[in-house]
Design an enzyme around this catalytic site. Structure first.
Site, PDB file in Angstrom:
ATOM      1  N   GLU A  74       5.407 -10.987  -5.651  1.00  0.00           N
ATOM      2  CA  GLU A  74       4.326 -11.314  -6.926  1.00  0.00           C
ATOM      3  C   GLU A  74       5.000 -10.606  -8.234  1.00  0.00           C
ATOM      4  O   GLU A  74       4.399 -11.129  -9.323  1.00  0.00           O
ATOM      5  CB  GLU A  74       3.128 -10.602  -6.435  1.00  0.00           C
ATOM      6  CG  GLU A  74       2.996  -9.244  -6.396  1.00  0.00           C
ATOM      7  CD  GLU A  74       3.620  -8.555  -5.121  1.00  0.00           C
ATOM      8  OE1 GLU A  74       4.371  -9.100  -4.339  1.00  0.00           O
ATOM      9  OE2 GLU A  74       3.170  -7.554  -4.892  1.00  0.00           O
ATOM     10  N   CYS A  87       5.530  -5.984   1.841  1.00  0.00           N
ATOM     11  CA  CYS A  87       5.738  -4.641   1.630  1.00  0.00           C
ATOM     12  C   CYS A  87       4.898  -3.724   2.755  1.00  0.00           C
ATOM     13  O   CYS A  87       5.151  -4.170   4.153  1.00  0.00           O
ATOM     14  CB  CYS A  87       5.254  -3.889   0.459  1.00  0.00           C
ATOM     15  SG  CYS A  87       6.179  -2.525   0.124  1.00  0.00           S
ATOM     16  N   TYR A  88       4.058  -2.893   2.495  1.00  0.00           N
ATOM     17  CA  TYR A  88       3.261  -2.298   3.555  1.00  0.00           C
ATOM     18  C   TYR A  88       2.588  -3.198   4.484  1.00  0.00           C
ATOM     19  O   TYR A  88       2.759  -2.845   5.687  1.00  0.00           O
ATOM     20  CB  TYR A  88       2.194  -1.278   3.130  1.00  0.00           C
ATOM     21  CG  TYR A  88       1.504  -0.571   3.963  1.00  0.00           C
ATOM     22  CD1 TYR A  88       1.762   0.651   4.755  1.00  0.00           C
ATOM     23  CD2 TYR A  88       0.135  -1.416   4.430  1.00  0.00           C
ATOM     24  CE1 TYR A  88       0.884   1.307   5.673  1.00  0.00           C
ATOM     25  CE2 TYR A  88      -0.656  -0.585   5.487  1.00  0.00           C
ATOM     26  CZ  TYR A  88      -0.217   0.690   5.941  1.00  0.00           C
ATOM     27  OH  TYR A  88      -1.037   1.149   6.805  1.00  0.00           O
ATOM     28  N   HIS A 122       8.493  -7.363  -3.072  1.00  0.00           N
ATOM     29  CA  HIS A 122       7.299  -8.028  -3.750  1.00  0.00           C
ATOM     30  C   HIS A 122       7.431  -9.289  -4.322  1.00  0.00           C
ATOM     31  O   HIS A 122       8.006  -9.360  -5.386  1.00  0.00           O
ATOM     32  CB  HIS A 122       7.022  -6.980  -4.872  1.00  0.00           C
ATOM     33  CG  HIS A 122       6.476  -5.622  -4.145  1.00  0.00           C
ATOM     34  ND1 HIS A 122       5.074  -5.454  -3.872  1.00  0.00           N
ATOM     35  CD2 HIS A 122       6.849  -4.297  -3.844  1.00  0.00           C
ATOM     36  CE1 HIS A 122       4.777  -4.531  -3.362  1.00  0.00           C
ATOM     37  NE2 HIS A 122       5.915  -3.770  -3.425  1.00  0.00           N
ATOM     38  N   GLY A 157       0.933  -0.988  -0.057  1.00  0.00           N
ATOM     39  CA  GLY A 157      -0.201   0.192  -0.042  1.00  0.00           C
ATOM     40  C   GLY A 157       0.870   0.996   0.056  1.00  0.00           C
ATOM     41  O   GLY A 157       2.199   1.210   0.252  1.00  0.00           O
ATOM     42  N   LYS A 211      -9.923 -12.647 -16.287  1.00  0.00           N
ATOM     43  CA  LYS A 211     -10.034 -12.743 -17.772  1.00  0.00           C
ATOM     44  C   LYS A 211      -9.424 -14.076 -18.467  1.00  0.00           C
ATOM     45  O   LYS A 211      -9.933 -14.856 -19.116  1.00  0.00           O
ATOM     46  CB  LYS A 211      -9.448 -11.466 -18.705  1.00  0.00           C
ATOM     47  CG  LYS A 211      -9.821 -11.430 -20.260  1.00  0.00           C
ATOM     48  CD  LYS A 211     -11.365 -10.924 -20.079  1.00  0.00           C
ATOM     49  CE  LYS A 211     -11.789 -10.571 -21.721  1.00  0.00           C
ATOM     50  NZ  LYS A 211     -13.148 -10.127 -21.628  1.00  0.00           N
ATOM     51  N   ASP A 254     -16.977 -12.673 -22.592  1.00  0.00           N
ATOM     52  CA  ASP A 254     -17.515 -12.917 -21.276  1.00  0.00           C
ATOM     53  C   ASP A 254     -18.934 -13.450 -21.439  1.00  0.00           C
ATOM     54  O   ASP A 254     -19.389 -14.222 -20.808  1.00  0.00           O
ATOM     55  CB  ASP A 254     -17.350 -11.645 -20.499  1.00  0.00           C
ATOM     56  CG  ASP A 254     -16.035 -11.111 -20.159  1.00  0.00           C
ATOM     57  OD1 ASP A 254     -15.145 -11.894 -20.415  1.00  0.00           O
ATOM     58  OD2 ASP A 254     -15.825  -9.925 -20.053  1.00  0.00           O
TER      59      ASP A 254
END
Ligand code: XMP
Length: 522
Positions: free
Chosen positions: A182, A93-94, A180, A66, A378, A238
């Site tokens: 990710e 992180c945050y 991070h 964040g 998606k 979709d």
């Protein structure tokens, strides 16, 4: 309007909570978890209580990053008892700093301690870092740092500038990392997430699309037995996947309405019809209302006015067709997870009107609205589509705006202009489809500008349309780069368009990124 309630989705057995503190990579964290076949859901920190977390049966929690500092009063904080639930936590992180702060550690701000970008990381041996070399690269983005981990935690990773790049209380299964994991720049980030999911949280990775389809089909077959169900088909991915999934569950009780407003690309209406009626044998109503839309749009040049007219008329046609069917109890919508996050962050009571079918629930009455894909990203929707046997050409279809070619014809829309654009667009897409550059192109199409210019063909002076070609490369369509198409491809497209499409004597290529431009011209 009657109160509509989405059917509760099937709850997978293993799930991870991504507790959102406003970081930029939050969706990415959830996707990385799901890539390991573990279901993850994102909830904003102020929309879920510790009690709800305890009751929901999460296997693990990830605190996201964040932009704030934990010492700022307005920064997002959370009830510290979440750390006492016995559920493993990974703070990023945050999220790591917050965890330290909540548990009584010390977080400091120091410009000299800040790190941005790729950084060398040194880790110790612990369950989170199993299979991770002692030294590897990671991605950092922080100003504050943990000066003193809380009681019970020890430092598990360092960088040159950051004395505590990781901390752990292994007994309580609480882990924090300042970097991070990710993002792909963290070389062993996926390994760390896998360690958290499988070793620390004890997940098995049993969430997959084949299962998803089977469970959804069984669920709807039971819940919607005997009900009349309606779905608006746009020809986009979709709504197509939602419709085919529902058709597999309830067969002929589903009716799909496809509004052909005459603003589709070359042969598109017939193509949509052939897939849904021909291949899947679905009840499909194709409303051929091309003239009706052209009449409404006659002389309209302002882009937002065009969109509004099309949106309203679309609803009117859809309503008329639905009324002809008698009482319809359920509406199927192709809402997907990013829509849910954007429109109210996972709150099940928020019903987002379909992007292409603006506001249907506002004007029509249904007992229920069913959104079979509301938990999926998606790429997961595409996997479900393939699982259901939908052709790749449709599953990997490029985005196409709801208002169609109306926003690709600058100025007023006429039958003649639509015909010109359809041909030019088909040629450009055909040429690009045959070129290796296609792999880098996210969306490509032609635009009919409102400029006419002088040309010469044979010995004759011409005064014809100028067609613009647009091709963009992007991950998310929020920002895009114009694609560096080889000159040879542009040359062939240009000479074919001017040679084969009567009325066009000039072709230009749009070399603007977004920002400052947008993808569509209107
Ligand atoms: P812009 O032009 O906003 O486009 O940069 C970003 C992406 O969104 C698509 N787009 C739309 N899709 N209805 C849609 O369903 C719309 O009104 C609409 N307008 C733009 C556009 O094609 C691009 O992929």
């Amino acid at each position: 309007m009657e109160k509509t309630e989405p059917i509760q989705n099937h709850v997978p057995e293993e799930k991870i909570l991504v507790l959102d503190f406003g970081g930029q990579y939050n969706q990415l964290i959830a996707r990385r978890v799901r890539e390991q076949n573990v279901y993850a859901e994102i909830r904003p920190y102020n929309r879920i209580t510790v009690r709800e977390i305890a009751q929901a049966g999460y296997r693990g929690i990830i605190f996201t990053g964040g932009p704030n500092s934990v010492y700022d009063e307005k920064s997002p904080h959370y009830d510290p008892t979440v750390l006492d639930l016995g559920i493993p936590v990974l703070g990023i992180c945050y999220g790591c700093q917050l965890m330290a702060w909540m548990a009584g550690g010390q977080v400091k701000s120091a410009e000299s301690g800040s790190e941005y970008g790729k950084t060398m990381l040194h880790v110790e041996d612990n369950p989170l870092f199993a299979g991770v070399p002692h030294t590897s690269s990671c991605w950092m983005s922080h100003t504050d740092y943990i000066a003193q981990p809380p009681a019970g935690f020890h430092i598990s990773a360092r960088t040159e500038k950051c004395p505590c790049a990781g901390m752990a209380d292994e007994g309580r299964k609480l882990y924090g990392v300042q970097f991070h994991p990710e993002v792909t720049h963290t070389a062993y980030g996926v390994q760390m997430l896998k360690n958290f999911l499988f070793t620390v949280c004890g997940c098995t990775g049993n969430w997959n699309m084949e299962d998803f389809v089977q469970k959804k089909v069984a669920q709807y077959r039971k819940e919607l037995a005997g009900k009349k169900v309606l779905c608006a088909l746009s020809g986009g991915v979709d709504s197509a996947v939602a419709a085919v999934l529902m058709h597999r569950a309830i067969g002929d009780n589903l009716t799909c309405v496809f509004v052909d407003h005459g603003l589709l690309r070359k042969n598109e209406g017939d193509w949509v019809e052939s897939i849904f009626r021909g291949q899947f044998g679905m009840n499909l109503i194709r409303a051929n209302v091309q003239d009706r839309f052209l009449t409404k749009l006659a002389g309209v040049t302002e882009p937002e006015r065009k969109r509004k007219i099309i949106g309203e008329e679309f609803i009117r046609v859809f309503e008329e067709e639905a009324r002809k069917l008698g009482k319809v109890e359920v509406l199927v919508q192709g809402t997907i997870y990013p829509d849910v996050i954007e429109s109210g962050a996972g709150d099940a009571s928020t019903i987002k009107s379909h992007h292409n079918v603006g506001g249907l629930p506002e004007v029509m009455e249904f007992e229920r609205i069913v959104e079979p894909l509301r938990d999926l990203f998606k790429d997961e929707v595409r996997k479900v589509g393939l699982e259901l046997g939908i052709p790749e050409k449709l599953v990997y279809r490029q985005p196409f705006p709801g208002p169609g070619l109306a926003v690709r014809i600058i100025g007023d829309i006429t039958r003649e202009k639509l015909a010109v654009l359809r041909e030019a667009d088909a040629i450009f897409r055909e040429e690009l489809d045959q070129s290796p550059i296609k792999a880098q192109a996210s969306q490509y199409f032609a635009v009919l500008t409102d400029t006419r210019s002088v040309g010469v063909m044979g010995d004759m002076r011409t005064y014809g349309y100028c067609v613009a070609l647009r091709c963009v490369t992007t991950d998310d369509f929020m920002t895009v780069d114009w694609t560096h198409i080889p000159f040879e491809v542009l040359e062939k497209a240009s000479s074919r368009i001017t040679g084969e499409v009567p009325g066009v004597n000039r072709v230009v290529y749009d070399i603007t990124s977004k920002p400052p431009a947008t993808v569509e011209w209107e």
